[in-house]
Motif scaffolding. Structure first.
Motif, PDB file in Angstrom:
ATOM      1  N   GLU A  34       7.060   6.616  11.105  1.00  0.00           N
ATOM      2  CA  GLU A  34       6.946   5.242  11.590  1.00  0.00           C
ATOM      3  C   GLU A  34       7.371   4.249  10.515  1.00  0.00           C
ATOM      4  O   GLU A  34       8.011   3.228  10.813  1.00  0.00           O
ATOM      5  CB  GLU A  34       5.508   4.974  12.024  1.00  0.00           C
ATOM      6  N   LEU A  35       7.034   4.537   9.260  1.00  0.00           N
ATOM      7  CA  LEU A  35       7.462   3.685   8.153  1.00  0.00           C
ATOM      8  C   LEU A  35       8.982   3.638   8.059  1.00  0.00           C
ATOM      9  O   LEU A  35       9.566   2.569   7.862  1.00  0.00           O
ATOM     10  CB  LEU A  35       6.884   4.211   6.828  1.00  0.00           C
ATOM     11  N   ASP A  36       9.614   4.791   8.196  1.00  0.00           N
ATOM     12  CA  ASP A  36      11.077   4.844   8.141  1.00  0.00           C
ATOM     13  C   ASP A  36      11.697   3.981   9.238  1.00  0.00           C
ATOM     14  O   ASP A  36      12.710   3.292   9.012  1.00  0.00           O
ATOM     15  CB  ASP A  36      11.565   6.293   8.286  1.00  0.00           C
ATOM     16  N   ALA A  37      11.093   4.002  10.423  1.00  0.00           N
ATOM     17  CA  ALA A  37      11.604   3.192  11.528  1.00  0.00           C
ATOM     18  C   ALA A  37      11.461   1.699  11.220  1.00  0.00           C
ATOM     19  O   ALA A  37      12.367   0.903  11.515  1.00  0.00           O
ATOM     20  CB  ALA A  37      10.853   3.533  12.819  1.00  0.00           C
ATOM     21  N   LEU A  38      10.344   1.317  10.596  1.00  0.00           N
ATOM     22  CA  LEU A  38      10.140  -0.086  10.233  1.00  0.00           C
ATOM     23  C   LEU A  38      11.099  -0.520   9.124  1.00  0.00           C
ATOM     24  O   LEU A  38      11.555  -1.666   9.105  1.00  0.00           O
ATOM     25  CB  LEU A  38       8.687  -0.294   9.788  1.00  0.00           C
ATOM     26  N   ILE A  39      11.402   0.395   8.218  1.00  0.00           N
ATOM     27  CA  ILE A  39      12.366   0.097   7.153  1.00  0.00           C
ATOM     28  C   ILE A  39      13.753  -0.132   7.758  1.00  0.00           C
ATOM     29  O   ILE A  39      14.485  -1.050   7.367  1.00  0.00           O
ATOM     30  CB  ILE A  39      12.397   1.243   6.115  1.00  0.00           C
ATOM     31  N   GLU A  40      14.120   0.688   8.738  1.00  0.00           N
ATOM     32  CA  GLU A  40      15.414   0.526   9.403  1.00  0.00           C
ATOM     33  C   GLU A  40      15.512  -0.814  10.128  1.00  0.00           C
ATOM     34  O   GLU A  40      16.585  -1.423  10.193  1.00  0.00           O
ATOM     35  CB  GLU A  40      15.629   1.666  10.406  1.00  0.00           C
ATOM     36  N   LYS A  41      14.392  -1.303  10.646  1.00  0.00           N
ATOM     37  CA  LYS A  41      14.369  -2.584  11.339  1.00  0.00           C
ATOM     38  C   LYS A  41      14.382  -3.765  10.374  1.00  0.00           C
ATOM     39  O   LYS A  41      14.510  -4.917  10.796  1.00  0.00           O
ATOM     40  CB  LYS A  41      13.110  -2.684  12.218  1.00  0.00           C
TER      41      LYS A  41
ATOM     42  N   LEU B 103      11.769  -4.554   8.511  1.00  0.00           N
ATOM     43  CA  LEU B 103      10.417  -5.110   8.517  1.00  0.00           C
ATOM     44  C   LEU B 103       9.579  -4.653   7.329  1.00  0.00           C
ATOM     45  O   LEU B 103       8.599  -5.302   6.960  1.00  0.00           O
ATOM     46  CB  LEU B 103       9.689  -4.711   9.812  1.00  0.00           C
ATOM     47  N   VAL B 104       9.947  -3.524   6.733  1.00  0.00           N
ATOM     48  CA  VAL B 104       9.203  -2.947   5.607  1.00  0.00           C
ATOM     49  C   VAL B 104      10.194  -2.516   4.537  1.00  0.00           C
ATOM     50  O   VAL B 104      11.322  -2.127   4.847  1.00  0.00           O
ATOM     51  CB  VAL B 104       8.349  -1.737   6.068  1.00  0.00           C
ATOM     52  N   GLU B 105       9.771  -2.583   3.287  1.00  0.00           N
ATOM     53  CA  GLU B 105      10.585  -2.092   2.181  1.00  0.00           C
ATOM     54  C   GLU B 105       9.707  -1.360   1.178  1.00  0.00           C
ATOM     55  O   GLU B 105       8.487  -1.573   1.128  1.00  0.00           O
ATOM     56  CB  GLU B 105      11.301  -3.244   1.484  1.00  0.00           C
ATOM     57  N   SER B 106      10.320  -0.498   0.395  1.00  0.00           N
ATOM     58  CA  SER B 106       9.613   0.194  -0.668  1.00  0.00           C
ATOM     59  C   SER B 106       9.747  -0.608  -1.956  1.00  0.00           C
ATOM     60  O   SER B 106      10.845  -1.003  -2.328  1.00  0.00           O
ATOM     61  CB  SER B 106      10.189   1.600  -0.867  1.00  0.00           C
ATOM     62  N   LEU B 107       8.614  -0.838  -2.623  1.00  0.00           N
ATOM     63  CA  LEU B 107       8.626  -1.605  -3.871  1.00  0.00           C
ATOM     64  C   LEU B 107       8.728  -0.709  -5.095  1.00  0.00           C
ATOM     65  O   LEU B 107       9.011  -1.189  -6.188  1.00  0.00           O
ATOM     66  CB  LEU B 107       7.365  -2.463  -3.974  1.00  0.00           C
ATOM     67  N   THR B 108       8.492   0.581  -4.911  1.00  0.00           N
ATOM     68  CA  THR B 108       8.559   1.531  -6.020  1.00  0.00           C
ATOM     69  C   THR B 108       9.385   2.738  -5.596  1.00  0.00           C
ATOM     70  O   THR B 108       9.566   2.978  -4.394  1.00  0.00           O
ATOM     71  CB  THR B 108       7.148   1.997  -6.438  1.00  0.00           C
ATOM     72  N   PRO B 109       9.895   3.533  -6.562  1.00  0.00           N
ATOM     73  CA  PRO B 109      10.731   4.684  -6.223  1.00  0.00           C
ATOM     74  C   PRO B 109       9.964   5.725  -5.422  1.00  0.00           C
ATOM     75  O   PRO B 109       8.732   5.786  -5.464  1.00  0.00           O
ATOM     76  CB  PRO B 109      11.130   5.240  -7.601  1.00  0.00           C
TER      77      PRO B 109
ATOM     78  N   THR C 255       4.906   2.682  -3.142  1.00  0.00           N
ATOM     79  CA  THR C 255       4.244   1.534  -2.526  1.00  0.00           C
ATOM     80  C   THR C 255       5.186   0.814  -1.568  1.00  0.00           C
ATOM     81  O   THR C 255       6.346   0.578  -1.888  1.00  0.00           O
ATOM     82  CB  THR C 255       3.767   0.544  -3.607  1.00  0.00           C
ATOM     83  N   PHE C 256       4.633   0.455  -0.393  1.00  0.00           N
ATOM     84  CA  PHE C 256       5.414  -0.212   0.646  1.00  0.00           C
ATOM     85  C   PHE C 256       4.847  -1.604   0.923  1.00  0.00           C
ATOM     86  O   PHE C 256       3.659  -1.845   0.787  1.00  0.00           O
ATOM     87  CB  PHE C 256       5.397   0.603   1.939  1.00  0.00           C
ATOM     88  N   ALA C 257       5.733  -2.524   1.317  1.00  0.00           N
ATOM     89  CA  ALA C 257       5.322  -3.888   1.645  1.00  0.00           C
ATOM     90  C   ALA C 257       6.111  -4.360   2.860  1.00  0.00           C
ATOM     91  O   ALA C 257       7.206  -3.865   3.141  1.00  0.00           O
ATOM     92  CB  ALA C 257       5.577  -4.831   0.470  1.00  0.00           C
ATOM     93  N   HIS C 258       5.540  -5.311   3.592  1.00  0.00           N
ATOM     94  CA  HIS C 258       6.286  -5.913   4.704  1.00  0.00           C
ATOM     95  C   HIS C 258       7.350  -6.859   4.144  1.00  0.00           C
ATOM     96  O   HIS C 258       7.327  -7.218   2.963  1.00  0.00           O
ATOM     97  CB  HIS C 258       5.340  -6.663   5.652  1.00  0.00           C
ATOM     98  N   CYS C 259       8.264  -7.279   4.992  1.00  0.00           N
ATOM     99  CA  CYS C 259       9.374  -8.144   4.562  1.00  0.00           C
ATOM    100  C   CYS C 259       9.216  -9.574   5.072  1.00  0.00           C
ATOM    101  O   CYS C 259      10.207 -10.278   5.281  1.00  0.00           O
ATOM    102  CB  CYS C 259      10.698  -7.562   5.053  1.00  0.00           C
TER     103      CYS C 259
ATOM    104  N   GLN D  95       0.834  -1.201   0.000  1.00  0.00           N
ATOM    105  CA  GLN D  95       0.000   0.000   0.000  1.00  0.00           C
ATOM    106  C   GLN D  95       0.864   1.244   0.000  1.00  0.00           C
ATOM    107  O   GLN D  95       2.045   1.193   0.351  1.00  0.00           O
ATOM    108  CB  GLN D  95      -0.900   0.009   1.253  1.00  0.00           C
ATOM    109  N   THR D  96       0.253   2.363  -0.364  1.00  0.00           N
ATOM    110  CA  THR D  96       0.941   3.647  -0.292  1.00  0.00           C
ATOM    111  C   THR D  96       0.862   4.178   1.135  1.00  0.00           C
ATOM    112  O   THR D  96       0.085   3.680   1.956  1.00  0.00           O
ATOM    113  CB  THR D  96       0.295   4.675  -1.231  1.00  0.00           C
ATOM    114  N   ALA D  97       1.659   5.193   1.424  1.00  0.00           N
ATOM    115  CA  ALA D  97       1.638   5.788   2.765  1.00  0.00           C
ATOM    116  C   ALA D  97       0.259   6.356   3.085  1.00  0.00           C
ATOM    117  O   ALA D  97      -0.228   6.230   4.215  1.00  0.00           O
ATOM    118  CB  ALA D  97       2.707   6.878   2.868  1.00  0.00           C
ATOM    119  N   GLY D  98      -0.381   6.972   2.092  1.00  0.00           N
ATOM    120  CA  GLY D  98      -1.719   7.532   2.305  1.00  0.00           C
ATOM    121  C   GLY D  98      -2.740   6.454   2.642  1.00  0.00           C
ATOM    122  O   GLY D  98      -3.573   6.629   3.541  1.00  0.00           O
ATOM    123  N   GLU D  99      -2.673   5.339   1.928  1.00  0.00           N
ATOM    124  CA  GLU D  99      -3.587   4.232   2.205  1.00  0.00           C
ATOM    125  C   GLU D  99      -3.338   3.662   3.599  1.00  0.00           C
ATOM    126  O   GLU D  99      -4.288   3.360   4.343  1.00  0.00           O
ATOM    127  CB  GLU D  99      -3.411   3.147   1.146  1.00  0.00           C
TER     128      GLU D  99
END
Length: 236
Positions: free
Chosen positions: A142-149, A151-157, A163-167, A118-122
């Motif tokens: 919060e997304l940035d913190a999850l990416i650092e852990k 747990l989350v990655e960006s699938l698009t630029p 768009t973001f997805a869990h890992c 999903q996107t950040a807005g969604e």
């Protein structure tokens, strides 16, 4: 945060099967949205997995699927079995400890597990039913913190529609997911070879058909993974 969370931050949780992710997402969701009915019985867990709202793809989890998924979650340390009233076995999550997250992080991860990329807005709109995000920047922090852990990655630029997805996807699922997102982006930007000759109405109908086929494939893949896990469990 306490020491157990610090330890979890240093090592990303293992991938889970699609059914196990759905069960974990349901357990966290129900704990947050309907606490009076939590922990969940097996029947309640199955109902939550198969409900039509707030789920993508739709799934048809049966008792065997759910038990196999619970075994997987318990083995991973992400869920626990507890004794309910009347000696009914019930289940609760251990997502905070297993993922090393707090309430806002758990809300985002839950939405990603229940509804996919999903996107950040969604995410801000949908996850707010479990934890209120005052604005988009709060959600992005919060997304940035999850990416650092991890747990989350960006699938698009970065940019509009990022768009973001869990890992927690298996490697095979992730390859399929990235390909799916790239095709969707190509279609939305008009870079598909067929897009120049299609009318907007025809393109919309075609995109709808493709999305339904992809959702069906996701559902079938989840079912096959559940069966494979169940066979492994029975053989062991």
């Amino acid at each position: 945060m306490n020491q157990p969370n610090d330890e979890n931050e240093s090592a990303s949780p293992q991938p889970l099967s699609a059914t196990a992710r759905r069960c974990l997402g349901v357990l966290v969701e129900k704990a947050k949205t309907t606490p009076d009915g939590y922990p969940l019985s097996l029947a309640g867990l199955i109902t939550g997995c198969n409900q039509k709202s707030n789920r993508s793809p739709q799934m048809q989890v049966d008792e065997s699927d759910a038990l196999s998924a619970i075994d997987e979650l318990r083995s991973a340390g992400a869920a626990r079995e507890v004794q309910g009233n009347g000696r009914v076995t019930k289940y609760r999550h251990a997502a905070y400890e297993w993922l090393g997250v707090d309430s806002p992080g758990a809300a985002i991860m839950t939405e990603l597990m229940l509804r996919g990329p999903q996107t950040a807005g969604e995410l801000r709109s949908r996850a707010s039913r479990m934890h209120k995000f005052d604005d988009l920047e709060t959600l992005k922090t919060e997304l940035d913190a999850l990416i650092e852990k991890g747990l989350v990655e960006s699938l698009t630029p970065p940019g509009r529609g990022q768009t973001f997805a869990h890992c927690l996807y298996t490697p095979q699922e992730r390859l399929y997911l990235v390909d799916k997102i790239q095709k969707q982006d190509a279609a939305s930007t008009g870079s598909s070879p067929a897009s120049s000759s299609e009318t907007p109405k025809a393109k919309a109908a075609n995109d709808d058909r493709i999305e339904k086929i992809q959702d069906r494939l996701d559902s079938v893949t989840a079912k096959l993974e559940a069966l494979e896990k169940r066979l492994e469990f029975l053989e062991s």
